[in-house]
Scaffold this motif. Sequence first.
Motif, PDB file in Angstrom:
ATOM      1  N   ARG A   1      -7.763   3.588   1.584  1.00 38.65           N
ATOM      2  CA  ARG A   1      -6.403   3.253   1.180  1.00 38.65           C
ATOM      3  C   ARG A   1      -6.416   2.180   0.103  1.00 38.65           C
ATOM      4  O   ARG A   1      -6.976   1.108   0.282  1.00 38.65           O
TER       5      ARG A   1
ATOM      6  N   ASP B   1       0.870  -1.170   0.000  1.00 35.35           N
ATOM      7  CA  ASP B   1       0.000   0.000   0.000  1.00 35.35           C
ATOM      8  C   ASP B   1       0.910   1.224   0.000  1.00 35.35           C
ATOM      9  O   ASP B   1       2.110   1.120   0.249  1.00 35.35           O
ATOM     10  N   VAL B   2       0.346   2.365  -0.283  1.00 35.53           N
ATOM     11  CA  VAL B   2       1.169   3.561  -0.479  1.00 35.53           C
ATOM     12  C   VAL B   2       1.888   4.003   0.798  1.00 35.53           C
ATOM     13  O   VAL B   2       3.099   4.232   0.777  1.00 35.53           O
TER      14      VAL B   2
ATOM     15  N   THR C   1       4.819   1.561   1.816  1.00 28.80           N
ATOM     16  CA  THR C   1       5.901   1.567   0.835  1.00 28.80           C
ATOM     17  C   THR C   1       6.672   2.880   0.875  1.00 28.80           C
ATOM     18  O   THR C   1       7.895   2.907   0.714  1.00 28.80           O
ATOM     19  N   ALA C   2       5.970   3.979   1.111  1.00 33.22           N
ATOM     20  CA  ALA C   2       6.646   5.280   1.222  1.00 33.22           C
ATOM     21  C   ALA C   2       7.585   5.288   2.423  1.00 33.22           C
ATOM     22  O   ALA C   2       8.721   5.779   2.341  1.00 33.22           O
TER      23      ALA C   2
ATOM     24  N   ILE D   1       5.202   7.237  -4.928  1.00 30.67           N
ATOM     25  CA  ILE D   1       4.870   5.816  -4.792  1.00 30.67           C
ATOM     26  C   ILE D   1       3.572   5.497  -5.518  1.00 30.67           C
ATOM     27  O   ILE D   1       3.468   4.491  -6.237  1.00 30.67           O
ATOM     28  N   LEU D   2       2.553   6.354  -5.352  1.00 32.61           N
ATOM     29  CA  LEU D   2       1.267   6.113  -6.009  1.00 32.61           C
ATOM     30  C   LEU D   2       1.413   6.136  -7.524  1.00 32.61           C
ATOM     31  O   LEU D   2       0.845   5.288  -8.229  1.00 32.61           O
ATOM     32  N   THR D   3       2.185   7.086  -8.039  1.00 40.24           N
ATOM     33  CA  THR D   3       2.412   7.163  -9.490  1.00 40.24           C
ATOM     34  C   THR D   3       3.099   5.897  -9.989  1.00 40.24           C
ATOM     35  O   THR D   3       2.729   5.341 -11.029  1.00 40.24           O
TER      36      THR D   3
ATOM     37  N   SER E   1       4.672   9.931  -0.901  1.00 40.74           N
ATOM     38  CA  SER E   1       3.481   9.137  -1.195  1.00 40.74           C
ATOM     39  C   SER E   1       3.031   9.317  -2.640  1.00 40.74           C
ATOM     40  O   SER E   1       2.583   8.367  -3.294  1.00 40.74           O
ATOM     41  N   GLN E   2       3.148  10.549  -3.164  1.00 35.58           N
ATOM     42  CA  GLN E   2       2.736  10.797  -4.541  1.00 35.58           C
ATOM     43  C   GLN E   2       3.601  10.030  -5.524  1.00 35.58           C
ATOM     44  O   GLN E   2       3.101   9.452  -6.498  1.00 35.58           O
TER      45      GLN E   2
ATOM     46  N   MET F   1       3.067   2.889  -8.568  1.00 34.37           N
ATOM     47  CA  MET F   1       2.164   1.737  -8.468  1.00 34.37           C
ATOM     48  C   MET F   1       1.137   1.742  -9.590  1.00 34.37           C
ATOM     49  O   MET F   1       0.782   0.686 -10.125  1.00 34.37           O
ATOM     50  N   ASN F   2       0.659   2.915  -9.948  1.00 34.49           N
ATOM     51  CA  ASN F   2      -0.277   2.991 -11.076  1.00 34.49           C
ATOM     52  C   ASN F   2       0.390   2.549 -12.375  1.00 34.49           C
ATOM     53  O   ASN F   2      -0.241   1.903 -13.231  1.00 34.49           O
TER      54      ASN F   2
END
Length: 270
Positions: free
Chosen positions: A75, A38-39, A42-43, A53-55, A50-51, A57-58
């Motif tokens: 989440r 999850d973000v 992992t961050a 990591i989210l980018t 977090s941004q 993962m996408n």
Amino acid sequence: MDALLRLQEQYLSLVRASATQGVVRDIAESLIAYPYLDVPATARRTGRTSQAILTAMNKLLELGVLAERPPAGRRRRFVALDVVRVLSAPRQTDRRRPARPVDVKSAGHGRCSYQVFCSELDISTVKEAGTVPLVELLGTLTAVGCALVGGVFFAFSGFVMPALGRLDDGASAMRAVNVTAVRPPLMVLLFGTAAACVAVLVVGPGVLPRVGAGLYLAGTVGVTIAANVPLNDRLERDPSTWPAYLRAWTRWNSLRTAAATVASVLLLLA
């Protein structure tokens, strides 16, 4: 293990073919150790935002490397299905149907040039406890060691040294303590934790655990060797130094107590 390494190389090949690197590559490389993501976690583990990591993962979701799991509240959660397949294969029981290939693209998880496998059992019911990576276990055990060392040292600064300071012959009592202290179990705990910290520096996940391990080595073990041990030797040679010893030794001991405690917290943040 060979199957996991092959998966890792397959992931990295997909990342290279997509002309992406950086955070995307780092996450893809670590999936064989951390298949559930999850973000926020992992961050913390990687020290990235977090941004970012989210980018990443996408992007891995688009490549079909990751699949999305049912969310936990707001989440978003992800999983590397093929890693789970490898890790859970030896644990299959008669209650589970034989594994079958599933095309990730057809499941709505994006493009993928290969197949991953999952069982008829929904992935959200797979026990994540069965796939706890060794590096995470190492970090937890090291954190426990740091906390125990910090607790022992805290006892000295908190009440042992003040109590000895009230004795008429506190120097003799402290000299006896110093003789006993250089035997197991304290030495095993102190330097065994130091060895674990070295291992964390080599293979540990993320920035914070490495900072914690370095803090313990420098602030606890280093202070012990550079300050407390020389003071102990001086007291052994000349008990008349006891008043100055009591003040100096307690200050240095409080410093190594704080270092061990903070190190434990940083290691747990992984």
